[in-house]
Design a protein around this motif. Structure first.
Motif, PDB file in Angstrom:
ATOM      1  N   MET A   1       7.369  -4.504 -11.402  1.00 43.46           N
ATOM      2  CA  MET A   1       7.726  -2.829 -11.688  1.00 43.46           C
ATOM      3  C   MET A   1       8.003  -2.262 -10.267  1.00 43.46           C
ATOM      4  O   MET A   1       7.463  -2.435  -9.153  1.00 43.46           O
ATOM      5  CB  MET A   1       6.524  -2.041 -12.199  1.00 43.46           C
ATOM      6  N   ASP A   2       9.362  -1.480 -10.203  1.00 48.43           N
ATOM      7  CA  ASP A   2       9.618  -0.914  -8.913  1.00 48.43           C
ATOM      8  C   ASP A   2       9.502   0.448  -8.773  1.00 48.43           C
ATOM      9  O   ASP A   2      10.020   1.380  -8.148  1.00 48.43           O
ATOM     10  CB  ASP A   2      11.222  -1.317  -8.376  1.00 48.43           C
ATOM     11  N   GLN A   3       8.500   1.093  -9.838  1.00 47.77           N
ATOM     12  CA  GLN A   3       8.701   2.555  -9.702  1.00 47.77           C
ATOM     13  C   GLN A   3       7.487   2.932  -8.719  1.00 47.77           C
ATOM     14  O   GLN A   3       6.638   2.353  -8.530  1.00 47.77           O
ATOM     15  CB  GLN A   3       7.779   3.002 -11.347  1.00 47.77           C
ATOM     16  N   LEU A   4       7.744   4.087  -8.244  1.00 45.96           N
ATOM     17  CA  LEU A   4       7.037   4.684  -6.966  1.00 45.96           C
ATOM     18  C   LEU A   4       5.808   5.429  -7.613  1.00 45.96           C
ATOM     19  O   LEU A   4       5.930   6.290  -8.529  1.00 45.96           O
ATOM     20  CB  LEU A   4       8.003   5.466  -6.163  1.00 45.96           C
TER      21      LEU A   4
ATOM     22  N   HIS B   1      10.109  10.393   0.653  1.00 42.74           N
ATOM     23  CA  HIS B   1      10.865   9.889  -0.527  1.00 42.74           C
ATOM     24  C   HIS B   1      11.472  10.999  -1.467  1.00 42.74           C
ATOM     25  O   HIS B   1      12.186  10.599  -2.398  1.00 42.74           O
ATOM     26  CB  HIS B   1       9.576   9.233  -1.191  1.00 42.74           C
TER      27      HIS B   1
ATOM     28  N   GLU C   1      14.568   4.331  -0.636  1.00 47.50           N
ATOM     29  CA  GLU C   1      13.830   3.045  -0.167  1.00 47.50           C
ATOM     30  C   GLU C   1      14.575   1.768  -0.595  1.00 47.50           C
ATOM     31  O   GLU C   1      14.052   0.765  -0.264  1.00 47.50           O
ATOM     32  CB  GLU C   1      12.334   3.133  -0.755  1.00 47.50           C
ATOM     33  N   LYS C   2      15.532   2.174  -1.487  1.00 49.60           N
ATOM     34  CA  LYS C   2      16.301   0.878  -2.102  1.00 49.60           C
ATOM     35  C   LYS C   2      17.635   0.813  -1.125  1.00 49.60           C
ATOM     36  O   LYS C   2      18.257   1.636  -0.987  1.00 49.60           O
ATOM     37  CB  LYS C   2      16.787   1.237  -3.456  1.00 49.60           C
TER      38      LYS C   2
ATOM     39  N   ARG D   1      16.158   8.710  -9.706  1.00 55.43           N
ATOM     40  CA  ARG D   1      14.856   8.328 -10.669  1.00 55.43           C
ATOM     41  C   ARG D   1      14.189   9.973 -10.950  1.00 55.43           C
ATOM     42  O   ARG D   1      14.041  10.787 -10.104  1.00 55.43           O
ATOM     43  CB  ARG D   1      13.689   7.309 -10.104  1.00 55.43           C
TER      44      ARG D   1
ATOM     45  N   ASP E   1       7.316   7.943 -10.221  1.00 57.86           N
ATOM     46  CA  ASP E   1       8.328   7.865 -11.050  1.00 57.86           C
ATOM     47  C   ASP E   1       8.061   7.934 -12.604  1.00 57.86           C
ATOM     48  O   ASP E   1       6.845   7.167 -12.945  1.00 57.86           O
ATOM     49  CB  ASP E   1       9.127   6.837 -10.572  1.00 57.86           C
TER      50      ASP E   1
END
Length: 144
Positions: free
Chosen positions: A1-4, A20, A50-51, A63, A129
């Motif tokens: 998972m790449d959710q912050l 962010h 951050e991506k 997001r 997110d």
């Protein structure tokens, strides 16, 4: 998972949350203050800084996220018209000014000069997110 998912309990943590959230967009109707539970929240579409992207081809993604503050004693808006719930705001920064420690004021500053001031007992914030990402049509740019 790449959710912050971030938690802020001091001024340094809040600075990370702010980084962010730079250039996040939201509508005025997204502000929600519940005085009985001392909670303030807003849903916004944050730019995913951050991506990284490839050289000469930046990755532009947004997001849906929730920013939530606990232990909020009061909220003041300045330069934001609550009678225009569909107006879109762009968040520039989130900062903290200490008062009687650990209390103080959290300030959300928007482009065009709009501000939200939260009188807080202490810093207690969460950023999370809420779902998948979508491609943003452009990358936010700032004048020097």
């Amino acid at each position: 998972m790449d959710q912050l998912k971030l938690i802020a309990l001091d001024e340094q943590d809040l600075g990370i949350v702010s980084a962010h959230l730079q250039d996040a967009v939201l509508k005025v109707k997204e502000f929600n203050f519940a005085p009985a539970t001392k909670q303030f929240s807003l849903t916004l579409n944050r730019f995913v800084w951050e991506k990284g992207g490839k050289f000469l081809r930046p990755h532009n993604e947004r997001r849906k996220s929730l920013l939530h503050f606990d232990r909020v004693l009061g909220v003041q808006l300045s330069g934001i018209d609550r009678s225009k719930p569909e107006e879109v705001l762009s968040l520039m920064t989130v900062s903290f000014t200490a008062g009687d420690t650990p209390a103080g004021t959290v300030e959300l500053l928007f482009s065009g000069g709009g501000k939200v001031r939260l009188d807080v007992e202490c810093i207690e914030a969460r950023l999370a997110d809420l779902g998948g990402a979508w491609e943003a049509s452009s990358r936010p740019a700032h004048k020097n």
